[in-house]
Write a protein that holds these residues in place. Structure first.
Motif: not given
Length: 161
Positions: A112, A115-116, A126-133, A135
């Motif tokens: 992903g 994102a934040e 780290y917040v990774v946004k893709g198919e699922r979030e 952390l």
């Protein structure tokens, strides 16, 4: 593309009656801002006469800001720094340079985008946004590489992440 001027904090109040401003730093530690001899406010260069840490804030005296009224006029303004004035330790990057970067695991599988970044006591997350979030703690065991030039963060995941 990397920005030449990076947002580094916000003027949150005045300090005293001689025109000093209180800056909330957007860095890992407030002392980072004490290294700069110039800030940028609304695109205009402002010379820093002095800057010191007070608790978690920076107290700065800026050229041309000589009384509490002039300082109050700056309340709420964002302080920026010139990238060329910053000296980062080897292997570190500005978070602004990797936000939005592609995140891949050590096999190259796309997970992903970053994102934040959430501050936390032990390490940022780290917040990774893709198919699922996902952390991911910002520690060497999980964050293998931060390549700001290519816009890629390489991570190692463990079961349950």
């Amino acid at each position: 593309m990397k920005k030449q001027y990076l947002e580094a904090g916000r003027i949150v109040n005045t300090h005293g009656v001689r025109g000093e401003v209180k800056i909330e730093p957007w860095a890992d530690e407030a002392a980072f801002l004490t290294r700069f001899r110039r800030f940028y406010i609304d695109g205009a260069q402002v010379k820093v006469r002095s800057c010191r840490v007070h608790k978690t804030m920076c107290i700065a005296a800026l050229e041309g800001v000589d009384d509490v009224n002039a300082a109050m006029a700056l309340k709420g303004r964002v302080i920026s720094i010139n990238r060329d004035d910053a000296r980062l330790p080897a292997g570190t990057v500005f978070l602004q340079d990797i936000l939005g970067a592609r995140v891949v695991d050590e096999t190259g599988t796309e997970l992903g985008v970053l994102a934040e970044v959430l501050p936390a006591p032990a390490a940022s997350v780290y917040v990774v946004k893709g198919e699922r979030e996902i952390l991911i703690p910002d520690v060497p065991a999980f964050i293998l590489d931060k390549n700001a030039d290519e816009g890629v963060v390489t991570v190692r995941l463990i079961d349950g992440m």
